[in-house]
Motif scaffolding. Sequence first.
Motif, PDB file in Angstrom:
ATOM      1  N   MET A 103       0.832  -1.195   0.000  1.00  0.00           N
ATOM      2  CA  MET A 103       0.000   0.000   0.000  1.00  0.00           C
ATOM      3  C   MET A 103       0.874   1.256   0.000  1.00  0.00           C
ATOM      4  N   LEU A 104       0.282   2.344  -0.433  1.00  0.00           N
ATOM      5  CA  LEU A 104       0.988   3.620  -0.449  1.00  0.00           C
ATOM      6  C   LEU A 104       0.859   4.270   0.923  1.00  0.00           C
ATOM      7  N   ARG A 105       1.988   4.581   1.557  1.00  0.00           N
ATOM      8  CA  ARG A 105       1.994   5.148   2.900  1.00  0.00           C
ATOM      9  C   ARG A 105       2.142   6.669   2.895  1.00  0.00           C
ATOM     10  N   LYS A 106       2.952   7.172   1.974  1.00  0.00           N
ATOM     11  CA  LYS A 106       3.169   8.615   1.896  1.00  0.00           C
ATOM     12  C   LYS A 106       3.543   8.972   0.466  1.00  0.00           C
ATOM     13  N   PHE A 107       3.100  10.157   0.044  1.00  0.00           N
ATOM     14  CA  PHE A 107       3.357  10.602  -1.327  1.00  0.00           C
ATOM     15  C   PHE A 107       3.724  12.083  -1.324  1.00  0.00           C
ATOM     16  N   SER A 108       4.722  12.444  -2.120  1.00  0.00           N
ATOM     17  CA  SER A 108       5.131  13.840  -2.245  1.00  0.00           C
ATOM     18  C   SER A 108       5.335  14.174  -3.718  1.00  0.00           C
ATOM     19  N   VAL A 109       4.986  15.404  -4.087  1.00  0.00           N
ATOM     20  CA  VAL A 109       5.113  15.829  -5.485  1.00  0.00           C
ATOM     21  C   VAL A 109       5.502  17.296  -5.535  1.00  0.00           C
ATOM     22  N   LYS A 110       6.251  17.652  -6.560  1.00  0.00           N
ATOM     23  CA  LYS A 110       6.705  19.032  -6.743  1.00  0.00           C
ATOM     24  C   LYS A 110       6.821  19.335  -8.231  1.00  0.00           C
ATOM     25  N   ASN A 111       6.391  20.534  -8.611  1.00  0.00           N
ATOM     26  CA  ASN A 111       6.526  21.040  -9.974  1.00  0.00           C
ATOM     27  C   ASN A 111       5.730  20.243 -11.005  1.00  0.00           C
ATOM     28  N   PHE A 112       4.668  19.602 -10.563  1.00  0.00           N
ATOM     29  CA  PHE A 112       3.753  18.915 -11.475  1.00  0.00           C
ATOM     30  C   PHE A 112       2.459  19.716 -11.538  1.00  0.00           C
ATOM     31  N   ARG A 113       2.097  20.148 -12.717  1.00  0.00           N
ATOM     32  CA  ARG A 113       0.878  20.918 -12.940  1.00  0.00           C
ATOM     33  C   ARG A 113       0.767  22.070 -11.933  1.00  0.00           C
ATOM     34  N   ASN A 114      -0.230  22.094 -11.055  1.00  0.00           N
ATOM     35  CA  ASN A 114      -0.375  23.279 -10.206  1.00  0.00           C
ATOM     36  C   ASN A 114       0.441  23.206  -8.911  1.00  0.00           C
ATOM     37  N   PHE A 115       1.274  22.168  -8.736  1.00  0.00           N
ATOM     38  CA  PHE A 115       2.057  22.027  -7.515  1.00  0.00           C
ATOM     39  C   PHE A 115       3.453  22.607  -7.713  1.00  0.00           C
ATOM     40  N   THR A 116       3.634  23.862  -7.296  1.00  0.00           N
ATOM     41  CA  THR A 116       4.920  24.536  -7.456  1.00  0.00           C
ATOM     42  C   THR A 116       5.926  24.039  -6.434  1.00  0.00           C
ATOM     43  N   ASN A 117       5.487  23.933  -5.182  1.00  0.00           N
ATOM     44  CA  ASN A 117       6.352  23.487  -4.088  1.00  0.00           C
ATOM     45  C   ASN A 117       5.971  22.071  -3.673  1.00  0.00           C
ATOM     46  N   TRP A 118       6.803  21.493  -2.832  1.00  0.00           N
ATOM     47  CA  TRP A 118       6.526  20.132  -2.395  1.00  0.00           C
ATOM     48  C   TRP A 118       5.181  20.051  -1.670  1.00  0.00           C
ATOM     49  N   LEU A 119       4.358  19.108  -2.083  1.00  0.00           N
ATOM     50  CA  LEU A 119       3.118  18.770  -1.387  1.00  0.00           C
ATOM     51  C   LEU A 119       3.281  17.356  -0.856  1.00  0.00           C
ATOM     52  N   CYS A 120       3.064  17.174   0.440  1.00  0.00           N
ATOM     53  CA  CYS A 120       3.216  15.853   1.057  1.00  0.00           C
ATOM     54  C   CYS A 120       1.861  15.354   1.544  1.00  0.00           C
ATOM     55  N   PHE A 121       1.507  14.174   1.124  1.00  0.00           N
ATOM     56  CA  PHE A 121       0.242  13.529   1.500  1.00  0.00           C
ATOM     57  C   PHE A 121       0.585  12.297   2.334  1.00  0.00           C
ATOM     58  N   ASP A 122       0.394  12.407   3.638  1.00  0.00           N
ATOM     59  CA  ASP A 122       0.745  11.340   4.575  1.00  0.00           C
ATOM     60  C   ASP A 122      -0.494  10.504   4.886  1.00  0.00           C
ATOM     61  N   LEU A 123      -0.463   9.236   4.535  1.00  0.00           N
ATOM     62  CA  LEU A 123      -1.589   8.331   4.739  1.00  0.00           C
ATOM     63  C   LEU A 123      -1.409   7.445   5.966  1.00  0.00           C
ATOM     64  N   THR A 124      -0.501   7.843   6.839  1.00  0.00           N
ATOM     65  CA  THR A 124      -0.335   7.103   8.092  1.00  0.00           C
ATOM     66  C   THR A 124      -1.563   7.314   8.960  1.00  0.00           C
ATOM     67  N   SER A 125      -2.150   6.240   9.451  1.00  0.00           N
ATOM     68  CA  SER A 125      -3.391   6.344  10.224  1.00  0.00           C
ATOM     69  C   SER A 125      -3.097   6.614  11.690  1.00  0.00           C
ATOM     70  N   GLN A 126      -4.145   6.981  12.424  1.00  0.00           N
ATOM     71  CA  GLN A 126      -4.043   7.236  13.854  1.00  0.00           C
ATOM     72  C   GLN A 126      -4.775   6.138  14.616  1.00  0.00           C
ATOM     73  N   GLN A 127      -4.798   6.271  15.931  1.00  0.00           N
ATOM     74  CA  GLN A 127      -5.355   5.217  16.772  1.00  0.00           C
ATOM     75  C   GLN A 127      -6.847   5.434  17.008  1.00  0.00           C
ATOM     76  N   TYR A 128      -7.664   4.674  16.298  1.00  0.00           N
ATOM     77  CA  TYR A 128      -9.108   4.656  16.533  1.00  0.00           C
ATOM     78  C   TYR A 128      -9.550   3.192  16.587  1.00  0.00           C
ATOM     79  N   GLU A 129     -10.541   2.928  17.402  1.00  0.00           N
ATOM     80  CA  GLU A 129     -10.990   1.545  17.579  1.00  0.00           C
ATOM     81  C   GLU A 129     -12.321   1.290  16.896  1.00  0.00           C
ATOM     82  N   PHE A 130     -12.627   2.033  15.834  1.00  0.00           N
ATOM     83  CA  PHE A 130     -13.852   1.789  15.083  1.00  0.00           C
ATOM     84  C   PHE A 130     -13.549   1.937  13.603  1.00  0.00           C
ATOM     85  N   ASN A 131     -14.410   1.370  12.778  1.00  0.00           N
ATOM     86  CA  ASN A 131     -14.239   1.381  11.321  1.00  0.00           C
ATOM     87  C   ASN A 131     -12.825   0.966  10.923  1.00  0.00           C
TER      88      ASN A 131
END
Length: 372
Positions: free
Chosen positions: A1-29
């Motif tokens: 699975m993808l855990r984290k993604f970063s992109v820069k200078n692609f289309r409208n992303f001038t600076n680094w954009l970081c998308f962190d998909l690390t989850s937090q601690q929840y006991e439902f769903n």
Amino acid sequence: MLRKFSVKNFRNFTNWLCFDLTSQQYEFNEIAVNKGIVRHAMIYGPNGGGKSNLGLAMVDPVLHLVDSPSYFPSLNNNYLNGRSSAQIAEFIFEFRIGDAEVVYKYGKKAWDKLVYEHLTINEINVLYVDRRKSTLASIALNGAETLKNDVGDSWISLLKYVKSNAILDDTAINETFLALLDFIEGMVFFRSLNATNKGEYVGKDIGVKQLSQSIIESDSIEDFERFLNDAGIECSLVVDINPNASGNKSIYFNFGEIKLEFGTAASTGTLSLGIFYFWWLRLNKGEVKFAYIDEFDAFYHHALASAIVEKITTSQAQTIMTTHNTGVMSNDLLRPDCYFVLDKKISPLTELTEKELRKAHNLEKIYKGLSS
């Protein structure tokens, strides 16, 4: 699975954009996460904020790792960010493949022209080339020792080059390498805003021209009829020869003495459901490993949108949906760490409020409070 993604200078992303998909601690769903990674995510944000471009960036590896991929023609002349003087778009993917941590970095001058590429598995350098410095590549996979390591003037991906030309030994690193390629081959971006036969999509060529063809060939016509009826569209479907399609079979609405071809008679909303079902078949069969579903509910009533989210979360694929519909921002469907807001940067809802979000909280009300 993808855990984290970063992109820069692609289309409208001038600076680094970081998308962190690390989850937090929840006991439902708990179905919404897997081993500490968000499996099913929802993204909100203003129009023009980059939700669609984020999806295109996240499936970008398909463009250079899969043969003859489907892609948006606009990428031919609208790939690099127009505000930056940089000559390449850069991407960083951090995957968890099995128990291995995989980092795949690369830069491109165009959608099909790789400038540099770097792959590590558990912090071990596996593949590397930087054409700005040298045409010599580093390849450290058992079984690939005899491969030529000078890429010359070719823009080919090292990952694709190794896969196509080497018989790799049976090692843990090689197994992870091949599993990574399998995951990327199963990545897709799709949306139904353009009501064509399959909507618009980026990904591996799926080999069919019409959604009806796929549904018919998979013998899913009865299930498709149930799906539409469950969605509130009362109908009866049959399969028949289409005289306007070179004698191929098509799906028809059956009104007794009259039959109307699905693609021409369906409303925009119904056709959108057909497009979703087309892709659902691939999600359900495991053919799609990662799906970025843009404006997934553009033509749906809010109750139907919730039902679609429930259906998506039963799949084993990693999915990311974008929407403006706050009615599906609910702990009944996902959980606080699965909802993200993209506005210059992307953050989970949990980071945008000082409240310690729990199951009893009204996430929609909290989000609207942030936006007011």
